[in-house]
Design a protein around this motif. Structure first.
Motif, PDB file in Angstrom:
ATOM      1  N   VAL A  21       0.814  -1.216   0.000  1.00 33.77           N
ATOM      2  CA  VAL A  21       0.000   0.000   0.000  1.00 33.77           C
ATOM      3  C   VAL A  21       0.848   1.267   0.000  1.00 33.77           C
ATOM      4  CG1 VAL A  21      -1.855  -1.183   1.222  1.00 33.77           C
ATOM      5  CG2 VAL A  21      -0.194   0.154   2.532  1.00 33.77           C
ATOM      6  N   ALA A  22       2.173   1.140   0.030  1.00 32.68           N
ATOM      7  CA  ALA A  22       3.057   2.305   0.174  1.00 32.68           C
ATOM      8  C   ALA A  22       2.864   3.296  -0.965  1.00 32.68           C
ATOM      9  CB  ALA A  22       4.513   1.852   0.241  1.00 32.68           C
ATOM     10  N   PRO A  23       2.585   4.571  -0.647  1.00 31.02           N
ATOM     11  CA  PRO A  23       2.414   5.583  -1.682  1.00 31.02           C
ATOM     12  C   PRO A  23       3.701   6.366  -1.926  1.00 31.02           C
ATOM     13  CG  PRO A  23       1.698   6.476   0.392  1.00 31.02           C
ATOM     14  CD  PRO A  23       2.221   5.081   0.681  1.00 31.02           C
ATOM     15  N   PHE A  24       3.690   7.195  -2.965  1.00 25.47           N
ATOM     16  CA  PHE A  24       4.820   8.099  -3.208  1.00 25.47           C
ATOM     17  C   PHE A  24       4.765   9.284  -2.252  1.00 25.47           C
ATOM     18  CE2 PHE A  24       7.022  11.609  -5.290  1.00 25.47           C
ATOM     19  CZ  PHE A  24       8.221  11.005  -5.655  1.00 25.47           C
ATOM     20  N   VAL A  25       3.583   9.827  -2.044  1.00 27.57           N
ATOM     21  CA  VAL A  25       3.402  10.893  -1.061  1.00 27.57           C
ATOM     22  C   VAL A  25       3.059  10.234   0.271  1.00 27.57           C
ATOM     23  CG1 VAL A  25       2.022  12.892  -0.396  1.00 27.57           C
ATOM     24  CG2 VAL A  25       2.666  12.557  -2.785  1.00 27.57           C
ATOM     25  N   VAL A  28       0.094  10.732   4.207  1.00 33.64           N
ATOM     26  CA  VAL A  28      -1.016   9.910   4.667  1.00 33.64           C
ATOM     27  C   VAL A  28      -0.611   8.436   4.589  1.00 33.64           C
ATOM     28  CG1 VAL A  28      -3.417   9.243   4.252  1.00 33.64           C
ATOM     29  CG2 VAL A  28      -2.692  11.608   3.866  1.00 33.64           C
ATOM     30  N   THR A  29      -0.882   7.692   5.635  1.00 38.10           N
ATOM     31  CA  THR A  29      -0.592   6.266   5.635  1.00 38.10           C
ATOM     32  C   THR A  29      -1.839   5.506   5.201  1.00 38.10           C
ATOM     33  OG1 THR A  29       0.996   6.509   7.439  1.00 38.10           O
ATOM     34  CG2 THR A  29       0.141   4.298   7.020  1.00 38.10           C
ATOM     35  N   PRO A  30      -1.797   4.807   4.076  1.00 34.63           N
ATOM     36  CA  PRO A  30      -2.985   4.070   3.625  1.00 34.63           C
ATOM     37  C   PRO A  30      -3.333   2.947   4.599  1.00 34.63           C
ATOM     38  CG  PRO A  30      -1.341   4.278   1.867  1.00 34.63           C
ATOM     39  CD  PRO A  30      -0.675   4.684   3.140  1.00 34.63           C
ATOM     40  N   ARG A  31      -4.629   2.828   4.907  1.00 32.73           N
ATOM     41  CA  ARG A  31      -5.098   1.783   5.817  1.00 32.73           C
ATOM     42  C   ARG A  31      -6.368   1.122   5.274  1.00 32.73           C
ATOM     43  NH1 ARG A  31      -2.132   2.277  10.399  1.00 32.73           N
ATOM     44  NH2 ARG A  31      -1.245   4.319  10.902  1.00 32.73           N
ATOM     45  N   PRO A  32      -6.323   0.632   4.036  1.00 31.90           N
ATOM     46  CA  PRO A  32      -7.499  -0.074   3.535  1.00 31.90           C
ATOM     47  C   PRO A  32      -7.717  -1.365   4.318  1.00 31.90           C
ATOM     48  CG  PRO A  32      -5.642  -0.443   2.067  1.00 31.90           C
ATOM     49  CD  PRO A  32      -5.195   0.586   3.071  1.00 31.90           C
ATOM     50  N   GLY A  64       0.503   6.050  -6.225  1.00 31.66           N
ATOM     51  CA  GLY A  64       0.251   6.750  -4.969  1.00 31.66           C
ATOM     52  C   GLY A  64       0.768   8.161  -4.922  1.00 31.66           C
ATOM     53  N   HIS A  65       0.768   8.860  -6.075  1.00 37.39           N
ATOM     54  CA  HIS A  65       1.232  10.241  -6.095  1.00 37.39           C
ATOM     55  C   HIS A  65       0.203  11.219  -5.540  1.00 37.39           C
ATOM     56  CE1 HIS A  65       4.732   9.115  -8.504  1.00 37.39           C
ATOM     57  NE2 HIS A  65       5.150  10.341  -8.368  1.00 37.39           N
ATOM     58  N   GLN A  66      -1.064  10.827  -5.479  1.00 40.09           N
ATOM     59  CA  GLN A  66      -2.096  11.773  -5.041  1.00 40.09           C
ATOM     60  C   GLN A  66      -2.969  11.172  -3.950  1.00 40.09           C
ATOM     61  OE1 GLN A  66      -3.468  12.900  -9.189  1.00 40.09           O
ATOM     62  NE2 GLN A  66      -3.758  14.826  -8.130  1.00 40.09           N
ATOM     63  N   LEU A  67      -2.365  10.580  -2.977  1.00 38.31           N
ATOM     64  CA  LEU A  67      -3.125   9.993  -1.877  1.00 38.31           C
ATOM     65  C   LEU A  67      -3.586  11.111  -0.943  1.00 38.31           C
ATOM     66  CD1 LEU A  67      -4.005   7.284  -0.579  1.00 38.31           C
ATOM     67  CD2 LEU A  67      -1.949   7.459   0.826  1.00 38.31           C
ATOM     68  N   VAL A  68      -4.909  11.273  -0.786  1.00 39.79           N
ATOM     69  CA  VAL A  68      -5.429  12.349   0.048  1.00 39.79           C
ATOM     70  C   VAL A  68      -6.258  11.846   1.230  1.00 39.79           C
ATOM     71  CG1 VAL A  68      -5.405  14.042  -1.820  1.00 39.79           C
ATOM     72  CG2 VAL A  68      -7.458  12.651  -1.444  1.00 39.79           C
ATOM     73  N   THR A  69      -6.529  10.549   1.284  1.00 37.92           N
ATOM     74  CA  THR A  69      -7.191   9.960   2.451  1.00 37.92           C
ATOM     75  C   THR A  69      -6.478   8.663   2.792  1.00 37.92           C
ATOM     76  OG1 THR A  69      -8.770   8.520   1.302  1.00 37.92           O
ATOM     77  CG2 THR A  69      -9.390  10.841   1.551  1.00 37.92           C
ATOM     78  N   ASP A  70      -6.814   8.095   3.945  1.00 36.63           N
ATOM     79  CA  ASP A  70      -6.142   6.861   4.354  1.00 36.63           C
ATOM     80  C   ASP A  70      -6.800   5.603   3.781  1.00 36.63           C
ATOM     81  OD1 ASP A  70      -8.427   6.562   5.868  1.00 36.63           O
ATOM     82  OD2 ASP A  70      -7.431   6.776   7.809  1.00 36.63           O
ATOM     83  N   LEU A  71      -7.843   5.778   2.962  1.00 34.76           N
ATOM     84  CA  LEU A  71      -8.525   4.670   2.275  1.00 34.76           C
ATOM     85  C   LEU A  71      -9.199   3.696   3.241  1.00 34.76           C
ATOM     86  CD1 LEU A  71      -5.832   3.816  -0.454  1.00 34.76           C
ATOM     87  CD2 LEU A  71      -7.566   5.618  -0.469  1.00 34.76           C
ATOM     88  N   ALA A  72      -9.389   4.116   4.492  1.00 37.47           N
ATOM     89  CA  ALA A  72      -9.993   3.239   5.497  1.00 37.47           C
ATOM     90  C   ALA A  72     -11.390   2.799   5.055  1.00 37.47           C
ATOM     91  CB  ALA A  72     -10.069   3.949   6.844  1.00 37.47           C
ATOM     92  N   GLY A  73     -11.711   1.546   5.326  1.00 34.60           N
ATOM     93  CA  GLY A  73     -13.015   1.005   5.004  1.00 34.60           C
ATOM     94  C   GLY A  73     -13.153   0.514   3.577  1.00 34.60           C
ATOM     95  N   SER A  74     -12.067   0.539   2.823  1.00 29.27           N
ATOM     96  CA  SER A  74     -12.138   0.135   1.416  1.00 29.27           C
ATOM     97  C   SER A  74     -11.306  -1.111   1.140  1.00 29.27           C
ATOM     98  CB  SER A  74     -11.638   1.272   0.521  1.00 29.27           C
ATOM     99  OG  SER A  74     -10.220   1.399   0.603  1.00 29.27           O
TER     100      SER A  74
END
Length: 445
Positions: A21-25, A28-32, A64-74
């Motif tokens: 899940v590691a993004p470029f930006v 925010v830490t993705p947590r799907p 992951g250049h434009q990650l703006v939320t943590d993607l939780a719940g997805s």
């Protein structure tokens, strides 16, 4: 019977989850709830069908250049492994996997004497770039990335993989070419290539103290440029990075970027007025092979935590330059790394022969972008610093570009389009995703 997911499906407790899940930006830490690492279009189909049967929201990420939320719940479908690139020199096209980066397209195209219309950084995902319109160093001459898309393969919310183009499901195709996100999972795009092997380009670094002269001269000079020349200028506060040339380490500079498809002699003549503005710290504009196009902007290549914001401007009068200098120029204490202006216009402003044009910002003259690091101790003031840049330029603001929307705008895509285009995009999304499976998709890149 529930469809089985055929690709690796990782949960937060799995050791490979973080890397998947590691993004470029990295702000925010993705947590799907789960990440599905698709290895083939069939994997995407299975994952979308499973999510539909389970009533799960789906998000999508390639680079992951434009990650703006943590993607939780997805359920996150990662397309980064769908990175095959096939070039057809006869038709001057490339078939590009949904997770491929521009550098892979460039590597495949250059041996055939061809080049794509990509972004300022070849590390950006090709599909996400084109879905958001796509403005790069060749766009004033050759149009946006979306203008150069010939076909898109996408898995929609019903789990059907569709090939769409100007004649097959044209409304979906038109919406994808600029509408950015929320229509499905793109597994493949076909893009036009151009017979380009070289350019005259690069960057000139002027002392930051000369930025008022540089910016005011630049705003007048750009009116002299033909469409086969593009330029931007950025106020950079560079880190003390030993990988930079010594004169640039820790320096405040005005970075002029230039890319010209004409001869070196023609390019040098066009650039002469800017070279005369001040004595540069470094002048790196020269004849270069197309494969070296990243040198024009010299964007960062390593992941880092940042806060960014952006806008498009109708015009750039002298008052606008002064306003930018007030918040980002010499003597200003700010955590900003970059405050950038890019000239638009040229082929970007020409609408394609389509029933619906979903590319935002056609009528804008310039794009504005501001970025600050989210490292302590400046992380607390970084959002305010980028907002100050956008607020200072608000009198000349007319919208924004989807691919430049960052944490400062929190992915609010709707206002970027006029009412008619926004209504068209909403209609197409509701037609192909009536249950809102991709409601949390955010921005794809």
């Amino acid at each position: 019977m529930t469809t089985s997911i055929t690709a690796p499906a990782l949960l937060p407790a799995d050791p490979a989850y973080a890397a998947a899940v590691a993004p470029f930006v990295t702000t925010v830490t993705p947590r799907p709830d789960m990440v599905v690492e698709a290895r083939s279009p069939a994997d995407v189909v299975a994952a979308v069908r499973w999510a539909g049967e389970e009533g799960r929201a789906v998000t999508v990420q390639a680079t992951g250049h434009q990650l703006v939320t943590d993607l939780a719940g997805s359920v996150l479908i990662s397309t980064r492994h769908l990175d095959d690139v096939r070039v057809d020199p006869a038709t001057r096209t490339a078939v590009v996997g949904g997770g491929a980066q521009w550098k892979q397209v460039i590597a495949a195209a250059v041996p055939h004497g061809l080049a794509p219309v990509g972004g300022s950084s070849s590390g950006v995902g090709a599909a996400g770039f084109c879905l958001g319109g796509g403005h790069g160093p060749l766009s004033r001459a050759l149009g946006t990335g979306a203008d150069n898309v010939r076909r898109i393969r996408i898995v929609t919310a019903d789990g059907i993989e569709r090939d769409v183009d100007a004649t097959r499901e044209p409304d979906l195709f038109d919406a994808l070419c600029g509408g950015k996100a929320g229509f499905g999972v793109v597994t493949e795009i076909e893009v036009a290539l151009h017979p380009i092997t070289r350019l005259y380009g690069g960057g000139i670094f002027f002392p930051g103290e000369a930025s008022p002269q540089v910016l005011h001269t630049w705003r007048e000079w750009i009116a002299t440029l033909p469409e086969d020349a593009s330029t931007s200028v950025a106020l950079l506060r560079l880190p003390p990075d030993p990988s930079l040339p010594p004169p640039l380490q820790g320096a405040f500079v005005a970075h002029l970027r230039f890319a010209h498809l004409g001869t070196a002699e023609e390019g040098a003549a066009l650039l002469a007025p800017m070279r005369a503005v001040a004595t540069p710290i470094a002048d790196m504009v020269d004849e270069m092979p197309f494969a070296a196009i990243d040198a024009v902007h010299a964007d960062p290549t390593e992941p880092m935590p940042v806060w960014d914001d952006s806008a498009t401007l109708a015009t750039l009068p002298a008052e606008a330059v002064d306003a930018l200098l007030t918040v980002a120029g010499p003597g200003v204490e700010t955590p900003l790394i970059i405050a950038e202006l890019r000239q638009l216009g040229g082929a970007i402003a020409r609408r394609p022969d389509r029933a619906h044009d979903a590319v935002a910002g056609r009528d804008a003259g310039f794009s504005l972008y501001a970025l600050a690091p989210m490292f302590p101790p400046v992380a607390a003031i970084a959002p305010a610093a980028t907002k100050a840049v956008v607020d200072a330029m608000r009198p000349w603001t007319v919208g924004g570009l989807p691919n430049f929307q960052g944490l400062g705008s929190r992915g609010r895509l709707g206002p970027l389009w006029d009412d008619a285009t926004a209504a068209f995009l909403t209609r197409v999304r509701e037609e192909y995703d009536p249950a809102g499976m991709f409601r949390t998709v955010g921005l794809m890149a």
